[in-house]
Design a protein around this motif. Structure first.
Motif, mmCIF file in Angstrom:
data_model
loop_
_atom_site.group_PDB
_atom_site.id
_atom_site.type_symbol
_atom_site.label_atom_id
_atom_site.label_comp_id
_atom_site.label_asym_id
_atom_site.label_seq_id
_atom_site.Cartn_x
_atom_site.Cartn_y
_atom_site.Cartn_z
ATOM 1 N N LYS A 95 40.543 52.623 45.021
ATOM 2 C CA LYS A 95 39.410 53.042 45.835
ATOM 3 C C LYS A 95 39.699 52.582 47.250
ATOM 4 O O LYS A 95 39.823 51.397 47.515
ATOM 5 N N ILE A 96 39.830 53.538 48.141
ATOM 6 C CA ILE A 96 40.246 53.226 49.508
ATOM 7 C C ILE A 96 39.034 53.118 50.424
ATOM 8 O O ILE A 96 38.171 53.980 50.433
ATOM 9 N N SER A 97 38.956 52.041 51.180
ATOM 10 C CA SER A 97 37.943 51.867 52.215
ATOM 11 C C SER A 97 38.665 51.326 53.431
ATOM 12 O O SER A 97 39.375 50.320 53.342
ATOM 13 N N MET A 98 38.522 51.999 54.555
ATOM 14 C CA MET A 98 39.206 51.596 55.789
ATOM 15 C C MET A 98 40.724 51.453 55.561
ATOM 16 O O MET A 98 41.360 50.550 56.108
ATOM 17 N N GLY A 99 41.278 52.303 54.725
ATOM 18 C CA GLY A 99 42.717 52.268 54.492
ATOM 19 C C GLY A 99 43.161 51.204 53.500
ATOM 20 O O GLY A 99 44.345 51.051 53.233
ATOM 21 N N VAL A 100 42.216 50.479 52.922
ATOM 22 C CA VAL A 100 42.547 49.374 52.026
ATOM 23 C C VAL A 100 42.075 49.717 50.612
ATOM 24 O O VAL A 100 40.980 50.236 50.424
ATOM 25 N N ASP A 101 42.910 49.416 49.622
ATOM 26 C CA ASP A 101 42.520 49.596 48.222
ATOM 27 C C ASP A 101 41.643 48.413 47.823
ATOM 28 O O ASP A 101 42.137 47.323 47.544
ATOM 29 N N VAL A 102 40.327 48.638 47.787
ATOM 30 C CA VAL A 102 39.413 47.521 47.556
ATOM 31 C C VAL A 102 39.371 47.089 46.092
ATOM 32 O O VAL A 102 38.760 46.073 45.768
ATOM 33 N N CYS A 103 40.010 47.844 45.224
ATOM 34 C CA CYS A 103 40.040 47.468 43.810
ATOM 35 C C CYS A 103 41.363 46.814 43.415
ATOM 36 O O CYS A 103 41.631 46.618 42.224
ATOM 37 N N MET A 104 42.169 46.456 44.410
ATOM 38 C CA MET A 104 43.508 45.928 44.130
ATOM 39 C C MET A 104 43.468 44.667 43.267
ATOM 40 O O MET A 104 44.351 44.435 42.452
ATOM 41 N N THR A 105 42.412 43.872 43.448
ATOM 42 C CA THR A 105 42.338 42.622 42.676
ATOM 43 C C THR A 105 42.266 42.895 41.168
ATOM 44 O O THR A 105 42.809 42.139 40.375
ATOM 45 N N TYR A 106 41.601 43.987 40.795
ATOM 46 C CA TYR A 106 41.492 44.306 39.376
ATOM 47 C C TYR A 106 42.804 44.888 38.844
ATOM 48 O O TYR A 106 43.211 44.613 37.718
ATOM 49 N N GLU A 107 43.445 45.698 39.684
ATOM 50 C CA GLU A 107 44.731 46.277 39.293
ATOM 51 C C GLU A 107 45.765 45.153 39.101
ATOM 52 O O GLU A 107 46.562 45.187 38.164
ATOM 53 N N ARG A 108 45.710 44.184 39.997
ATOM 54 C CA ARG A 108 46.622 43.040 39.928
ATOM 55 C C ARG A 108 46.427 42.257 38.635
ATOM 56 O O ARG A 108 47.381 41.905 37.950
ATOM 57 N N LYS A 109 45.178 41.998 38.297
ATOM 58 C CA LYS A 109 44.903 41.219 37.084
ATOM 59 C C LYS A 109 45.400 41.966 35.844
ATOM 60 O O LYS A 109 45.964 41.368 34.927
ATOM 61 N N PHE A 110 45.180 43.278 35.855
ATOM 62 C CA PHE A 110 45.640 44.104 34.744
ATOM 63 C C PHE A 110 47.162 44.003 34.623
ATOM 64 O O PHE A 110 47.708 43.771 33.543
ATOM 65 N N TYR A 111 47.845 44.137 35.761
ATOM 66 C CA TYR A 111 49.309 44.110 35.790
ATOM 67 C C TYR A 111 49.840 42.756 35.318
ATOM 68 O O TYR A 111 50.748 42.690 34.495
ATOM 69 N N PHE A 112 49.270 41.681 35.820
ATOM 70 C CA PHE A 112 49.778 40.345 35.506
ATOM 71 C C PHE A 112 49.544 39.956 34.051
ATOM 72 O O PHE A 112 50.174 39.026 33.555
ATOM 73 N N ASN A 113 48.638 40.647 33.394
ATOM 74 C CA ASN A 113 48.415 40.342 31.988
ATOM 75 C C ASN A 113 49.186 41.262 31.047
ATOM 76 O O ASN A 113 49.037 41.164 29.827
ATOM 77 N N LEU A 114 50.025 42.136 31.600
ATOM 78 C CA LEU A 114 50.934 42.908 30.742
ATOM 79 C C LEU A 114 52.038 41.962 30.257
ATOM 80 O O LEU A 114 52.676 41.280 31.076
ATOM 81 N N PRO A 115 52.295 41.891 28.956
ATOM 82 C CA PRO A 115 53.320 40.965 28.433
ATOM 83 C C PRO A 115 54.688 41.190 29.072
ATOM 84 O O PRO A 115 55.399 40.231 29.373
ATOM 85 N N GLU A 116 55.038 42.448 29.346
ATOM 86 C CA GLU A 116 56.366 42.719 29.912
ATOM 87 C C GLU A 116 56.486 42.203 31.339
ATOM 88 O O GLU A 116 57.571 41.853 31.798
ATOM 89 N N VAL A 117 55.365 42.139 32.050
ATOM 90 C CA VAL A 117 55.371 41.593 33.416
ATOM 91 C C VAL A 117 55.601 40.090 33.364
ATOM 92 O O VAL A 117 56.432 39.538 34.111
ATOM 93 N N GLN A 118 54.907 39.426 32.469
ATOM 94 C CA GLN A 118 55.070 37.971 32.343
ATOM 95 C C GLN A 118 56.497 37.633 31.919
ATOM 96 O O GLN A 118 57.101 36.681 32.427
ATOM 97 N N GLN A 119 57.047 38.459 31.029
ATOM 98 C CA GLN A 119 58.420 38.240 30.583
ATOM 99 C C GLN A 119 59.404 38.392 31.747
ATOM 100 O O GLN A 119 60.292 37.552 31.941
ATOM 101 N N ALA A 120 59.227 39.440 32.515
ATOM 102 C CA ALA A 120 60.129 39.697 33.642
ATOM 103 C C ALA A 120 60.058 38.587 34.678
ATOM 104 O O ALA A 120 61.032 38.295 35.374
#
Lengths: 466, 466
Positions: free
Chosen positions: A299-324
């Motif tokens: 969700k972009i506001s003023m050119g910024v993805d304001v939902c990035m914090t949720y996307e980040r949390k989702f990504y960091f909790n993927l097992p393959e990300v933690q493994q890498a």
């Protein structure tokens, strides 16, 4: 690129197969070969653990990313997020100034073309233990505070340099934001103290820079309500009540009238992102549903993805990300989250006044930059600017650069002033509490000036009247 | 669509040929068939002159645009830009709230999907004579001020309604911005006075709304420096000097220390658009060259084309545009420009305090909205908000709506408060001096609420904690 001479002959075949992807003297086992969904890049990343207390089993997680080009010629910069108890890897590295942002679906990464690794090698540390993937096997270690956080970080750095001996003598900058206004000065102070007592190795600290930093709790808190008022977020009446009835120098003993007014002010601003009053807010329930459904949550506001914090949390909790990332080696019984609910940080430490410590650092000839995203209501420029001026007075510094705009891409990047050639205050126009998140280009420009020991540029090519 | 019954039989063939493109009782000769480079739309536009003084040859130019849908059921809104001496057609109609914006090459038009003609029929007037294409054959008419501007506008409106008799009894709203904080209240006052004395026609004024309005020069000027300071644009020291040494209630007799400090503050902010401190500035020399070379001059900052003013000027000086608008019928010996250098406006009028006039209007049960784009340093919310509160006190009004955020698209659109159910103050978050220019969607939402006599919405569908 550094040669592979260090490799044993027995590894030669493997090197031929996977390519020479690590650097002499860097820990092979910490090399991050590739992060899931990561675009191809020319620089290397390392991640892993450094034990800071073997007896208690206390270990800090780091993420190190080489400079984008010619890393051998570039300095080393440590970045710490605040909280206390928030993740530098999640914050600094993957939503602010690191080389990658999460993608909108939380399943991959995209390039941050304004990463600070254009100007420096970058080190992010989850500090103290209990933050992110840093942990201790002794739960009482999670009762912590400014002093142990700083001393753990000194131990961490010494041992981390053992992993990366090439970087030991490199120009070293200490940076961070928010509560890192406590972490970084206290770490710098501890390092200076170490240097004085060490007969061997000495840290090569060349400067510290802290953004929207907590420096003096009373002043910074009062600035929040001044910011609310001056940005139209509370009424003249409420501001009047706060001005008359709130004694912010005695935060633990506020009057009922004051508390009520503060509560009202906070309530009516509950629907704005107080860390960036311009940005829209992200609604967690929607984005979390979208992430589960594999839709783009961006969700972009003023050119910024304001939902990035949720996307980040989702990504960091993927097992393959933690493994890498070689993260979560002990199978922690909780999910990765941006700010720890585990750490029991001594809350009186927030009241420690940072000015005397900063004074000591500056008297040691270490340049200090305080910068401030001007859209932040949480630690607003209105407190930081005054505190820097007070610090200049304490140092008997004269103004070596009068308050003036600084420029980037021919536009005003913010305003800047300098005292005694060692103390700089700069705002970043249109930036948030997380300065590089909302204004990546201006932030990189400011950071580059800082690490090059240059003042922020004085002029544009154009005149407004031409 | 209104039927064509009024058309004479002799015109029937022509109607069949060109289509029924004008409305019963509307002046056929003022119909704007199509503007150069204009996208096809479903609503009609009219433009032309109304003589306000036949003896002197004083004539005001107007641009009228029907509501996008069902114009018969929608109110009529007058919009005036300020200055004094600036163009309502150039400003309001073609860069703020009208249905079209200039294209980047200054040679055509694009749709403004957030035009206020979604909610109302819109009338823009070049006022006073000497502004834009309005003129007088008697050059002394260009010596003018608030009183003659208002009385000319009353004459204009009466004669304009003769051209558009269908609209005479329509709900009528008076709106504008900046120096229209003088124009609009004084016009409303003159209209109320007319209504009292008229035995025949009475204007059907249902409300007035003024954005970032000049209301009380001393307060509004002092607010500029408070805004500079609270937005990081001047130092604590400069603000201190201004606070101590400037008596803004006596603007014509400022001390030297004060004048120097104000000059310094103005100088260091010369590279920022003071009308919107967030936006980048447009460099005229570059854009003018690009327009000559037929290149796209559009420069986007925060989603806004910051060079639109230059594209507009280029477009308005194309002969085919003036012809299509029935403008410049007397071949004026100067180019169209946004603000007139011809008008010699009585400068003491700027010091007239608008609060007593607004008080009279409100006591006549006419709703008044004062709105404020919160990024404007020229007439900042910090003055307007306090003046509205003072006005409420003068009226012995209680707070009928406590200061709180209002919502649009589930985000905070700004903050709002209301007194005595007749006086509203609202900020528009992220908006400029020209509110609809920087925040078209929030501005339209606010305007729609205003003309429908509704409060700004109180809630979002979502909770930030969900």
């Amino acid at each position: 690129m550094v040669s592979c001479r260090a490799l044993a002959v027995t590894m030669a075949l493997m090197v031929v197969t996977v390519g020479c992807n690590f650097v002499k003297g860097y820990p092979e086992e910490d090399l991050v070969v590739r992060l899931p969904g990561q675009p191809k890049v020319g620089f290397r990343q390392y991640a892993g653990y450094v034990n800071v207390d073997s007896k208690n089993g206390r270990s800090l997680f780091y993420y190190f990313v080489e400079a984008d080009k010619q890393p051998d010629t570039k300095p080393l910069t440590l970045w710490l997020n605040g909280g206390p108890g928030c993740s530098s890897v999640g914050g600094g590295a993957f939503t602010e100034l690191g080389p990658f942002y999460p993608t909108g679906d939380g399943r991959g990464l995209r390039i941050n073309s304004m990463s600070w690794n254009k100007a420096s090698n970058l080190l992010f540390v989850e500090s103290p233990a209990g933050v992110g993937w840093s942990y201790s096997n002794t739960s009482s270690d999670y009762n912590t505070g400014d002093e142990t956080t700083a001393s753990d970080m000194v131990v961490f750095l010494l041992r981390w340099f053992d992993k990366f001996p090439e970087l030991k003598s490199r120009d070293f900058f200490l940076t961070g934001e928010s509560y890192a206004g406590h972490y970084i000065p206290q770490l710098a102070d501890a390092i200076l103290s170490y240097n004085i007592h060490s007969t061997g190795y000495k840290f090569n600290v060349k400067g510290i820079a802290i953004g929207n930093p907590l420096l003096e709790l009373g002043r910074d808190t009062s600035a929040t309500y001044e910011f609310f008022w001056s940005h139209g977020m509370i009424s003249d009446e409420t501001r009047g009540t706060i001005t008359t009835h709130c004694d912010f120098s005695n935060l633990h003993n506020l009057s009922q009238v004051c508390s009520d007014a503060l509560k009202e002010a906070d309530t009516i601003n509950g629907y704005v992102n107080n860390y960036d009053v311009l940005l829209d807010v992200c609604y967690p329930s929607i984005v979390q549903q979208e992430l589960r459904l594999k839709q783009m949550a961006t969700k972009i506001s003023m050119g910024v993805d304001v939902c990035m914090t949720y996307e980040r949390k989702f990504y960091f909790n993927l097992p393959e990300v933690q493994q890498a990332l070689h993260a979560n080696r002990t199978r922690l019984p909780y999910q990765w989250s941006m700010c720890s609910s585990l750490v029991n940080y001594r809350d009186t430490d927030a009241s420690i006044n940072m000015l005397p410590i900063l004074k000591r650092i500056i008297q040691n000839k270490t340049p200090v930059w305080i910068f401030s995203g001007d859209q932040d209501a949480v630690v607003p420029l209105l407190g930081s600017r005054t505190l820097v001026l007070e610090l200049a007075h304490h140092l008997n510094f004269s103004t070596t650069l009068p308050y003036r705009p600084w420029f980037h891409k021919d536009q005003v990047g913010g305003w800047v002033t300098e005292y005694g050639k060692l103390l700089t205050f700069a705002t970043v126009r249109g930036a948030a509490h997380m300065v590089p998140y909302a204004q990546p280009s201006r932030a990189l420009h400011m950071f580059s000036s800082f690490v090059h020991g240059r003042r922020l540029p004085n002029n544009t090519h154009y005149s407004p009247d031409e």
